[in-house]
Design an enzyme around this catalytic site. Structure first.
Site, PDB file in Angstrom:
ATOM      1  N   ASP A 100       0.826  -1.206   0.000  1.00 16.93           N
ATOM      2  CA  ASP A 100       0.000   0.000   0.000  1.00 16.93           C
ATOM      3  C   ASP A 100       0.864   1.262   0.000  1.00 16.93           C
ATOM      4  OD1 ASP A 100       0.997  -0.074   2.610  1.00 16.93           O
ATOM      5  OD2 ASP A 100      -0.878  -0.720   3.490  1.00 16.93           O
TER       6      ASP A 100
ATOM      7  N   ASN B 281      -6.802  -1.805  15.072  1.00 16.24           N
ATOM      8  CA  ASN B 281      -8.203  -2.187  14.851  1.00 16.24           C
ATOM      9  C   ASN B 281      -8.338  -3.406  13.934  1.00 16.24           C
ATOM     10  OD1 ASN B 281      -7.498  -1.117  12.399  1.00 16.24           O
ATOM     11  ND2 ASN B 281      -9.045   0.479  12.355  1.00 16.24           N
TER      12      ASN B 281
ATOM     13  N   HIS C  82      -6.860  -3.802  10.935  1.00 16.19           N
ATOM     14  CA  HIS C  82      -6.773  -3.580   9.483  1.00 16.19           C
ATOM     15  C   HIS C  82      -5.502  -4.217   8.925  1.00 16.19           C
ATOM     16  CE1 HIS C  82      -4.382   0.229  10.375  1.00 16.19           C
ATOM     17  NE2 HIS C  82      -3.681  -0.275   9.375  1.00 16.19           N
TER      18      HIS C  82
ATOM     19  N   GLU D 237      -9.679  -1.333   6.090  1.00 19.24           N
ATOM     20  CA  GLU D 237     -10.179  -0.991   7.424  1.00 19.24           C
ATOM     21  C   GLU D 237     -11.407  -1.842   7.762  1.00 19.24           C
ATOM     22  OE1 GLU D 237      -8.723   0.967   9.511  1.00 19.24           O
ATOM     23  OE2 GLU D 237      -7.790   2.692   8.530  1.00 19.24           O
TER      24      GLU D 237
HETATM   25  C1  GLP Z   1      -0.618   0.867   8.232  1.00 19.16           C
HETATM   26  C2  GLP Z   1      -0.268   0.246   6.909  1.00 19.16           C
HETATM   27  C3  GLP Z   1      -0.028  -1.220   7.023  1.00 19.16           C
HETATM   28  C4  GLP Z   1       0.835  -1.492   8.249  1.00 19.16           C
HETATM   29  C5  GLP Z   1       0.011  -1.207   9.473  1.00 19.16           C
HETATM   30  C6  GLP Z   1       0.735  -1.391  10.800  1.00 19.16           C
HETATM   31  O1  GLP Z   1      -1.802   1.580   8.236  1.00 19.16           O
HETATM   32  N1  GLP Z   1      -1.215   0.519   5.883  1.00 19.16           N
HETATM   33  O2  GLP Z   1       0.540  -1.731   5.846  1.00 19.16           O
HETATM   34  O3  GLP Z   1       1.239  -2.816   8.257  1.00 19.16           O
HETATM   35  O4  GLP Z   1      -0.532   0.095   9.411  1.00 19.16           O
HETATM   36  O5  GLP Z   1       1.646  -0.376  11.039  1.00 19.16           O
HETATM   37  P1  GLP Z   1       2.624  -0.370  12.302  1.00 19.16           P
HETATM   38  O6  GLP Z   1       3.526  -1.530  12.111  1.00 19.16           O
HETATM   39  O7  GLP Z   1       3.322   0.948  12.221  1.00 19.16           O
HETATM   40  O8  GLP Z   1       1.768  -0.520  13.511  1.00 19.16           O
END
Ligand code: GLP
Length: 244
Positions: A67, A136, A138, A143
């Site tokens: 993403d 949450n 996702h 989401e």
């Molecule tokens: C984001 C990204 C994901 C990522 C997730 C967790 O919103 N879109 O690809 O894996 O959140 O992020 P973090 O590892 O900083 O908690």
């Protein structure tokens, strides 16, 4: 489903890096699916170090990010492109043309979706997807409420996720409101998934994956049906799992 629980974050990072490295040793022409975020950052940093110390060869490998934020450029230090280049891709001997991150500046952003899909197809599909998870539940920018059969799409980023990303952007209001993301169906098409999570804030989402129920309210809960899933978590993220 296989679950690896580590004692602390150092062990978590090195397990993740070893998993990543073993994959390219096993299959040099691996296509990696790449989540960026705080959870995966040190895993990639250590994998890059292993590349240097052990001369691990990435010249036949490919990477495709999961993403990107809409409206950010590759030069913005909070973009997925900037972060993955800085921590991994510029440090290993992968060919730049064998790496892809959706273009956050594509106008209109919807035009990037077919490019995204074609790129993964031309890379032969994803062999190993390193998948992070939001508080949450996702995955990517899918989401809560996203349908399990969703494909590549422009996704609204929830207020909860924008709050979680506030530190990176310098305030929740600065976090983009949309992301370009693989859909849940695309995530499930990866041949293998390594789902990674650390910290108490992810424990509820991890509990939902392991013990269910499977529900679009927790998008990550669907990965439990993936035939080739490894969950790598630290003790805190594992704290709500049933002991047996
Ligand atoms: C984001 C990204 C994901 C990522 C997730 C967790 O919103 N879109 O690809 O894996 O959140 O992020 P973090 O590892 O900083 O908690």
């Amino acid at each position: 489903m296989k679950i690896i629980i580590t004692e602390n974050t150092e062990a978590f990072d090195s397990e993740g890096a070893l998993f990543f490295t073993r994959q390219v040793l096993k299959k040099p022409d691996t296509t990696f699916g790449i989540a960026t975020g705080d959870t995966t950052y040190n895993i990639y940093a250590l994998a890059a170090r292993l590349h240097k110390e052990l001369a691990v060869d990435y010249s036949h490998s490919k990477t495709c990010n999961l993403d990107e934020y809409v409206g950010v450029s590759a030069k913005d230090k909070w973009s997925c492109r900037f972060r993955i280049d800085e921590v991994l891709l510029e440090k290993i001997n992968i060919k730049p043309e064998n790496t892809y991150v959706p273009n956050g500046l594509c106008d209109p952003p919807e035009r990037e979706l077919s490019i995204f899909k074609e790129k993964i197809e031309s890379f032969g599909g994803i062999d190993l997807l390193i998948l992070g998870i939001g508080v949450n539940g996702h995955i990517g920018f899918n989401e809560p409420g996203t349908l399990f059969d969703s494909g590549f799409h422009i996704a609204p980023i929830s207020a909860e996720t924008r709050t979680a990303k506030a530190a990176l952007f310098g305030g929740p209001e600065k976090v983009p409101k949309f992301g370009i993301s693989m859909g849940i169906r695309d995530i499930m098409m990866a041949r293998e998934i390594l789902l990674v999570a650390k910290g108490r804030s992810k424990a509820e989402a991890i509990r939902s994956i392991v013990h269910g129920p499977m529900t679009t309210d927790v998008p990550a809960s669907v990965v439990r049906v993936h035939p080739n899933l490894v969950i790598l978590i630290d003790k805190d993220a594992a704290s709500l799992l049933q002991k047996n």
